[in-house]
Design an enzyme around this catalytic site. Structure first.
Site, PDB file in Angstrom:
ATOM      1  N   VAL A 156     -28.928 -67.694  50.823  1.00  0.00           N
ATOM      2  CA  VAL A 156     -28.328 -67.052  49.647  1.00  0.00           C
ATOM      3  C   VAL A 156     -26.879 -66.635  49.874  1.00  0.00           C
ATOM      4  CG1 VAL A 156     -30.581 -66.290  48.818  1.00  0.00           C
ATOM      5  CG2 VAL A 156     -29.240 -64.769  50.285  1.00  0.00           C
ATOM      6  N   LYS A 157     -26.463 -66.569  51.137  1.00  0.00           N
ATOM      7  CA  LYS A 157     -25.074 -66.245  51.519  1.00  0.00           C
ATOM      8  C   LYS A 157     -24.512 -65.066  50.737  1.00  0.00           C
ATOM      9  CE  LYS A 157     -23.903 -70.863  53.205  1.00  0.00           C
ATOM     10  NZ  LYS A 157     -25.136 -71.602  52.831  1.00  0.00           N
ATOM     11  N   ARG A 158     -25.275 -63.988  50.699  1.00  0.00           N
ATOM     12  CA  ARG A 158     -24.830 -62.803  49.987  1.00  0.00           C
ATOM     13  C   ARG A 158     -23.874 -61.979  50.851  1.00  0.00           C
ATOM     14  NH1 ARG A 158     -26.513 -65.525  46.147  1.00  0.00           N
ATOM     15  NH2 ARG A 158     -28.103 -64.782  44.721  1.00  0.00           N
TER      16      ARG A 158
END
Length: 306
Positions: A104-106
């Site tokens: 999700v590379k948040r």
């Protein structure tokens, strides 16, 4: 959570994670046809086709690999129906005994970062009920807002027995535009690696930390250096196969104990039936082709890191 992942890697003798990154052109025509007949050529129809595709893929290799890594953007592009397919995929993978790395590379700050951590790793109370919104076991995290962005995820790891993989040196060609810049005489990715170790010390789980790192297979020289800088950090290694990473590049990412890394392959497995060596399976045998590709990858990695 990292110890659970290690146990599954050892049990299945496969430091492999399959990226469930479904593009519409990966999905066989017969599956799309079935879904479109039921739901029309709509976002709901696409989402149903993705779900059918993922379910067959998971069934084909769940006994061979410890984990899957769905890339949320591939689902978000189809709106709310796509996100529902993502959620169903996560739940089904866990039902089949797989660990799920939510790609999700948040990365944000304060309450926003905490909300992302809750969504993907935590639980939320609604009245007298408690829910896991997405229910991943791990999430990928962008560290470029600093500790304000990462600490809420570390807290979620500790509270809910989950893990994260922090972007350190990514596999894409332009990663060096920022990540390789020299800061105090050293590349930025080394400074990020040192912070990963610091964050990781606050969430140890046996010999390794729940706070892992993402380091691309396309940069083995940097991977070797980063392995030494982060001896207790598990490394998620993207870039194998279709992006150019080779089995011979992988040994440097592992520790002497044969652990310390898990290698991702996405379209090289889930769209294997489109490759010449697996063409014999045809569209209807896409899941069988994926299984053969997993077995080939397993063999390649085993020979390379021996």
């Amino acid at each position: 959570m990292i110890q659970k992942l290690i146990d599954e890697i050892v049990k299945k003798d496969a430091p492999i994670v399959v990226g469930l990154d479904p593009m519409l052109n990966y999905i066989p025509e017969y599956l799309k046809k079935n879904s479109f007949e039921e739901f029309g050529e709509t976002l709901e129809g696409v989402a149903d086709a993705i779900w059918r595709y993922n379910r067959k893929l998971i069934d084909s290799f769940c006994d061979l690999v410890p984990a899957v890594k769905p890339q949320i953007a591939m689902y978000e592009q189809f709106g709310i129906p796509g996100l529902m397919a993502y959620t169903k995929t996560v739940a089904y993978a866990k039902e089949k005994g797989l660990i799920v790395i939510g790609d999700v590379k948040r990365g944000d700050i304060g309450s926003t970062s905490a909300a992302y951590a809750t969504a993907h790793l935590g639980k939320i109370s609604v009245g007298g009920n408690e829910f896991e919104p997405f229910g991943s076991d791990f999430a990928t995290v962008n560290p470029y807002l600093g500790s304000d962005g990462v600490n809420p995820f570390v807290n979620a790891c500790n509270e809910f027995n989950k893990g994260i993989f922090v972007l350190v040196k990514t596999s894409n060609p332009s990663s060096g535009e920022f990540q390789d810049r020299l800061i105090d005489g050293r590349p930025l990715y080394e400074h990020v690696a040192e912070k990963v170790v610091e964050w990781g010390n606050a969430s140890m789980d046996g010999e390794y930390s729940n706070i892992g790192a993402v380091v691309g297979a396309t940069y083995p020289e940097m991977g070797e250096k980063l392995r030494k800088l982060m001896p207790k950090t598990f490394i998620l290694v993207p870039g194998y196969g279709a992006q150019g990473g080779k089995g011979s590049d992988l040994k440097v990412f592992f520790n002497a104990d044969g652990l310390g890394a898990i290698v991702n392959s996405s379209r090289g497995i889930i769209a294997a039936y489109k490759q010449e060596q697996y063409a014999k399976f045809g569209d209807t045998g896409f899941a069988e082709a994926a299984r053969e590709a997993v077995l080939a990858m397993k063999k390649d990695i085993k020979e390379s890191i021996r």
